[in-house]
Scaffold this motif. Structure first.
Motif, PDB file in Angstrom:
ATOM      1  N   HIS A  76       0.866  -1.177   0.000  1.00 58.21           N
ATOM      2  CA  HIS A  76       0.000   0.000   0.000  1.00 58.21           C
ATOM      3  C   HIS A  76       0.903   1.227   0.000  1.00 58.21           C
ATOM      4  CE1 HIS A  76      -3.642   2.295   0.672  1.00 58.21           C
ATOM      5  NE2 HIS A  76      -2.928   3.040   1.492  1.00 58.21           N
ATOM      6  N   ILE A  77       0.641   2.127  -0.933  1.00 59.13           N
ATOM      7  CA  ILE A  77       1.475   3.327  -1.060  1.00 59.13           C
ATOM      8  C   ILE A  77       0.622   4.569  -0.864  1.00 59.13           C
ATOM      9  CG2 ILE A  77       2.832   4.728  -2.682  1.00 59.13           C
ATOM     10  CD1 ILE A  77       4.122   2.247  -3.663  1.00 59.13           C
ATOM     11  N   ARG A  78       1.183   5.506  -0.117  1.00 59.74           N
ATOM     12  CA  ARG A  78       0.568   6.826   0.062  1.00 59.74           C
ATOM     13  C   ARG A  78       1.588   7.859  -0.401  1.00 59.74           C
ATOM     14  NH1 ARG A  78      -3.513   9.276   3.393  1.00 59.74           N
ATOM     15  NH2 ARG A  78      -2.964  11.439   3.818  1.00 59.74           N
ATOM     16  N   ILE A  79       1.158   8.751  -1.285  1.00 63.17           N
ATOM     17  CA  ILE A  79       2.003   9.830  -1.802  1.00 63.17           C
ATOM     18  C   ILE A  79       1.407  11.141  -1.301  1.00 63.17           C
ATOM     19  CG2 ILE A  79       2.940  10.932  -3.862  1.00 63.17           C
ATOM     20  CD1 ILE A  79       2.222   8.246  -5.352  1.00 63.17           C
ATOM     21  N   ASN A  80       2.196  11.911  -0.555  1.00 58.61           N
ATOM     22  CA  ASN A  80       1.755  13.200  -0.015  1.00 58.61           C
ATOM     23  C   ASN A  80       2.527  14.332  -0.685  1.00 58.61           C
ATOM     24  OD1 ASN A  80      -0.018  12.165   2.002  1.00 58.61           O
ATOM     25  ND2 ASN A  80       1.744  11.733   3.288  1.00 58.61           N
ATOM     26  N   ASN A  81       1.803  15.302  -1.225  1.00 55.15           N
ATOM     27  CA  ASN A  81       2.443  16.500  -1.764  1.00 55.15           C
ATOM     28  C   ASN A  81       2.480  17.548  -0.663  1.00 55.15           C
ATOM     29  OD1 ASN A  81       3.373  18.725  -3.092  1.00 55.15           O
ATOM     30  ND2 ASN A  81       1.755  18.799  -4.626  1.00 55.15           N
ATOM     31  N   GLU A  82       3.660  17.735  -0.066  1.00 61.17           N
ATOM     32  CA  GLU A  82       3.835  18.683   1.027  1.00 61.17           C
ATOM     33  C   GLU A  82       4.442  19.996   0.540  1.00 61.17           C
ATOM     34  OE1 GLU A  82       6.294  16.104   3.333  1.00 61.17           O
ATOM     35  OE2 GLU A  82       4.596  14.853   3.960  1.00 61.17           O
TER      36      GLU A  82
ATOM     37  N   GLN B  32       2.221  16.064 -10.971  1.00 56.81           N
ATOM     38  CA  GLN B  32       1.474  14.945 -11.539  1.00 56.81           C
ATOM     39  C   GLN B  32       2.410  13.773 -11.738  1.00 56.81           C
ATOM     40  OE1 GLN B  32      -0.551  15.601 -15.273  1.00 56.81           O
ATOM     41  NE2 GLN B  32      -1.775  13.749 -15.007  1.00 56.81           N
ATOM     42  N   LEU B  33       1.977  12.605 -11.286  1.00 57.43           N
ATOM     43  CA  LEU B  33       2.750  11.383 -11.446  1.00 57.43           C
ATOM     44  C   LEU B  33       2.569  10.911 -12.899  1.00 57.43           C
ATOM     45  CD1 LEU B  33       2.871   8.440  -8.936  1.00 57.43           C
ATOM     46  CD2 LEU B  33       2.976   8.086 -11.393  1.00 57.43           C
ATOM     47  N   ILE B  34       3.680  10.837 -13.629  1.00 55.96           N
ATOM     48  CA  ILE B  34       3.645  10.475 -15.047  1.00 55.96           C
ATOM     49  C   ILE B  34       3.994   9.002 -15.261  1.00 55.96           C
ATOM     50  CG2 ILE B  34       4.649  10.968 -17.317  1.00 55.96           C
ATOM     51  CD1 ILE B  34       2.895  13.212 -16.131  1.00 55.96           C
ATOM     52  N   SER B  35       5.054   8.537 -14.593  1.00 53.11           N
ATOM     53  CA  SER B  35       5.490   7.151 -14.807  1.00 53.11           C
ATOM     54  C   SER B  35       6.127   6.590 -13.547  1.00 53.11           C
ATOM     55  CB  SER B  35       6.471   7.073 -15.982  1.00 53.11           C
ATOM     56  OG  SER B  35       7.650   7.795 -15.688  1.00 53.11           O
TER      57      SER B  35
ATOM     58  N   GLY C 134       6.640   1.821 -16.471  1.00 54.82           N
ATOM     59  CA  GLY C 134       5.322   1.993 -17.078  1.00 54.82           C
ATOM     60  C   GLY C 134       4.740   3.354 -16.777  1.00 54.82           C
ATOM     61  N   GLU C 135       3.657   3.649 -17.484  1.00 56.40           N
ATOM     62  CA  GLU C 135       2.967   4.914 -17.257  1.00 56.40           C
ATOM     63  C   GLU C 135       2.144   4.835 -15.985  1.00 56.40           C
ATOM     64  OE1 GLU C 135       0.624   6.120 -20.566  1.00 56.40           O
ATOM     65  OE2 GLU C 135       2.339   6.264 -21.907  1.00 56.40           O
ATOM     66  N   GLY C 136       2.147   5.911 -15.225  1.00 56.60           N
ATOM     67  CA  GLY C 136       1.302   6.031 -14.049  1.00 56.60           C
ATOM     68  C   GLY C 136       1.425   4.884 -13.063  1.00 56.60           C
ATOM     69  N   VAL C 137       0.402   4.768 -12.224  1.00 61.02           N
ATOM     70  CA  VAL C 137       0.290   3.684 -11.247  1.00 61.02           C
ATOM     71  C   VAL C 137      -1.146   3.182 -11.264  1.00 61.02           C
ATOM     72  CG1 VAL C 137       2.182   4.390  -9.715  1.00 61.02           C
ATOM     73  CG2 VAL C 137      -0.089   5.359  -9.363  1.00 61.02           C
ATOM     74  N   VAL C 138      -1.335   1.889 -11.249  1.00 61.48           N
ATOM     75  CA  VAL C 138      -2.643   1.229 -11.291  1.00 61.48           C
ATOM     76  C   VAL C 138      -3.602   1.921 -12.281  1.00 61.48           C
ATOM     77  CG1 VAL C 138      -2.477   0.115  -9.025  1.00 61.48           C
ATOM     78  CG2 VAL C 138      -3.455   2.406  -9.172  1.00 61.48           C
TER      79      VAL C 138
END
Length: 131
Positions: A35-41, A47-50, A67-71
């Motif tokens: 499980h991943i959590r990405i926080n923009n602080e 924007q997550l591209i790859s 690969g492109e993006g996530v899920v």
């Protein structure tokens, strides 16, 4: 166990867990989810591209995934936003580790490589030695 790393005010936190019901040790098939959590602080949108993953099994065999993006998503995170997802990884050994990076693009067009911390994949089928 939780793993976390911050790059340019973007924090990635990973919580891996072993999927015993989806694993078959007799067939050297071991499955984990993470499980991943990405926080923009930071103060600007990103924007997550790859994605890039380096997966190493217990015998030192390496697999690289890009690969492109996530899920299937390329989330845009405004300042203060977070994004969470869960994915999985199979191994042929009862332990290993993986880590990688996300390529993101800022609202001003700057490309940013955000580190995903290396995290361990440990199953109950692996003998552990405390040093």
């Amino acid at each position: 166990m939780q793993f976390s790393e911050t790059t340019r005010m973007v924090t990635v936190t990973v919580n891996p867990f072993f999927l015993e019901d989806e694993s078959d040790p007799q067939k050297n098939s071991f499955m984990w989810a993470y499980h991943i959590r990405i926080n923009n602080e930071g103060n600007e949108a990103v924007q997550l591209i790859s994605r890039y993953w380096k997966i190493t099994d217990g015998l030192g065999r390496v697999q690289e995934v890009r690969g492109e993006g996530v899920v299937g998503d390329q989330p845009l995170l405004k300042p203060g936003d977070s994004y969470e997802y869960t994915s999985g990884v199979p191994l042929q050994t009862p332990s290993g580790f993986m880590g990688g990076a996300y390529e993101m693009i800022s609202s001003v067009g700057e490309r940013i490589h955000v580190t995903v911390p290396t995290f361990s994949l440990d199953s109950p089928f692996e003998a552990h030695t405390v040093n």
